[in-house]
Design a protein around this motif. Structure first.
Motif, short mmCIF file in Angstrom:
data_model
loop_
_atom_site.label_atom_id
_atom_site.label_comp_id
_atom_site.label_asym_id
_atom_site.label_seq_id
_atom_site.Cartn_x
_atom_site.Cartn_y
_atom_site.Cartn_z
N PRO A 64 0.85 -1.31 -0.17
CA PRO A 64 0.27 0.01 -0.01
C PRO A 64 1.06 1.21 -0.16
O PRO A 64 2.00 1.31 0.61
CB PRO A 64 -0.75 -0.30 1.33
N LEU A 65 0.30 2.32 -0.66
CA LEU A 65 0.87 3.52 -0.58
C LEU A 65 0.75 4.21 0.82
O LEU A 65 1.64 4.84 1.31
CB LEU A 65 0.37 4.63 -1.74
N PHE A 66 -0.54 4.05 1.39
CA PHE A 66 -0.85 4.72 2.92
C PHE A 66 -1.28 3.80 3.82
O PHE A 66 -0.58 3.56 4.74
CB PHE A 66 -1.52 5.87 2.62
N THR A 67 -2.12 3.00 3.35
CA THR A 67 -2.78 2.10 4.32
C THR A 67 -3.58 1.03 3.58
O THR A 67 -3.93 1.35 2.56
CB THR A 67 -3.63 3.01 5.21
N LYS A 68 -3.47 -0.13 4.11
CA LYS A 68 -4.30 -1.22 3.54
C LYS A 68 -5.74 -1.32 4.07
O LYS A 68 -6.56 -2.29 3.62
CB LYS A 68 -3.58 -2.44 3.91
N VAL A 69 -6.26 -0.53 5.01
CA VAL A 69 -7.70 -0.72 5.78
C VAL A 69 -8.52 -0.46 4.66
O VAL A 69 -9.63 -1.37 4.73
CB VAL A 69 -7.75 0.45 6.92
N VAL A 70 -8.50 0.00 3.68
CA VAL A 70 -9.67 0.33 2.85
C VAL A 70 -9.57 -0.66 1.51
O VAL A 70 -10.36 -0.64 0.77
CB VAL A 70 -9.66 1.70 2.10
N LEU A 71 -8.49 -1.60 1.62
CA LEU A 71 -8.33 -2.30 0.42
C LEU A 71 -9.13 -3.58 0.70
O LEU A 71 -9.08 -4.07 1.83
CB LEU A 71 -6.85 -2.74 0.18
N PRO A 72 -9.75 -4.39 -0.50
CA PRO A 72 -10.18 -5.72 -0.11
C PRO A 72 -9.27 -6.68 0.25
O PRO A 72 -9.35 -7.91 0.76
CB PRO A 72 -10.91 -5.91 -1.44
N SER A 73 -8.02 -6.74 -0.39
CA SER A 73 -7.05 -7.59 -0.10
C SER A 73 -5.68 -7.06 -0.49
O SER A 73 -5.48 -6.10 -1.39
CB SER A 73 -7.35 -8.90 -0.94
N THR A 74 -4.75 -7.56 -0.04
CA THR A 74 -3.20 -6.93 -0.54
C THR A 74 -2.58 -8.04 -1.21
O THR A 74 -1.29 -7.83 -1.42
CB THR A 74 -2.45 -6.58 0.95
N THR A 75 -3.21 -9.24 -1.48
CA THR A 75 -2.47 -10.05 -2.48
C THR A 75 -3.42 -10.38 -3.66
O THR A 75 -4.71 -10.34 -3.56
CB THR A 75 -2.28 -11.43 -1.83
#
Length: 229
Positions: free
Chosen positions: A188-199
């Motif tokens: 993530p550029l800033f945060t992974k909170v708003v993302l559905p997944s990081t993979t």
């Protein structure tokens, strides 16, 4: 006769501020109002902006990973050295295909942040005119995320349905289909909170374009090391 006092009935007046007193000037002062309003709403604007930027970058990265999977499958379907019986796939051809995927991934740094799994799906009987069973004849991998294995099958695994998820891929008779899985870890550029997944798990497949020697593992020459999984 004495008249009743009227002072008790009169309403009390609020003391008026002197026109030039500090409190009166402060009451009339509107300087800095816009700055105060901006200070109150700027955190919300910042959060919305950063969230939109993060999600847009996530979508773009996912599209790029999907495109890389398709490009690797396309390149793998063309690789090999021509011979009398068709193209022979060498381990060096596979290494070059992975290197091309790394170059195409550019800033994504596919090798450092992901795992590429290239499988050769073939008929179990490569001489059959109408195959009824299929096999992952060989499988090669690239990338540092070695803990991630294929989710669609391992080398040597057979199936009567083909390879893949809901829509199975079945190779053509006496030929092969290159099946590619790309696993990628998004940073993530800033945060992974708003993302559905990081993979990401992206797949692509491509039928071999030319006549190819199938039914055998890739050939290793000149000390080329196989990129085994």
């Amino acid at each position: 006769m004495r008249m009743p006092a009227l002072t008790a009935a009169l309403p009390r007046r609020t003391p008026m501020l002197a026109p030039f007193s500090p409190l009166a000037r402060l009451r009339r002062d509107r300087r800095g109002l816009a700055l105060l309003e901006f200070a109150l709403v700027s955190p919300l604007i910042l959060v919305i902006g950063l969230t939109g930027t993060e999600y847009a970058n996530w979508v773009i990265t996912k599209m790029q990973v999907s495109q890389i999977a398709l490009q690797i499958a396309d390149n793998a379907s063309r690789m090999g050295v021509a011979g009398a019986s068709g193209k022979t796939v060498y381990e060096s051809n596979i290494t070059e295909t992975f290197a091309g995927g790394e170059l195409q991934s550019a800033a994504l740094k596919l090798g450092a942040n992901g795992r590429v799994i290239l499988s050769s799906a073939e008929p179990t009987d490569v001489t059959a005119a109408t195959p009824t069973n299929y096999i992952i004849r060989w499988q090669r991998c690239y990338g540092t995320k070695t803990s991630h294995a294929s989710i669609y099958g391992l080398q040597g695994q057979t199936s009567t349905l083909g390879m893949g998820g809901t829509n199975k891929v079945t190779p053509q008779p006496k030929s092969a289909t290159m099946f590619v899985e790309v696993y990628y870890v998004y940073k993530p550029l800033f945060t992974k909170v708003v993302l559905p997944s990081t993979t990401f798990d992206e797949t692509a497949s491509m039928a071999v374009r030319d006549q190819r020697v199938v039914g055998v593992a890739p050939t290793a020459v000149n000390g080329t090391t196989a990129a085994t999984c």
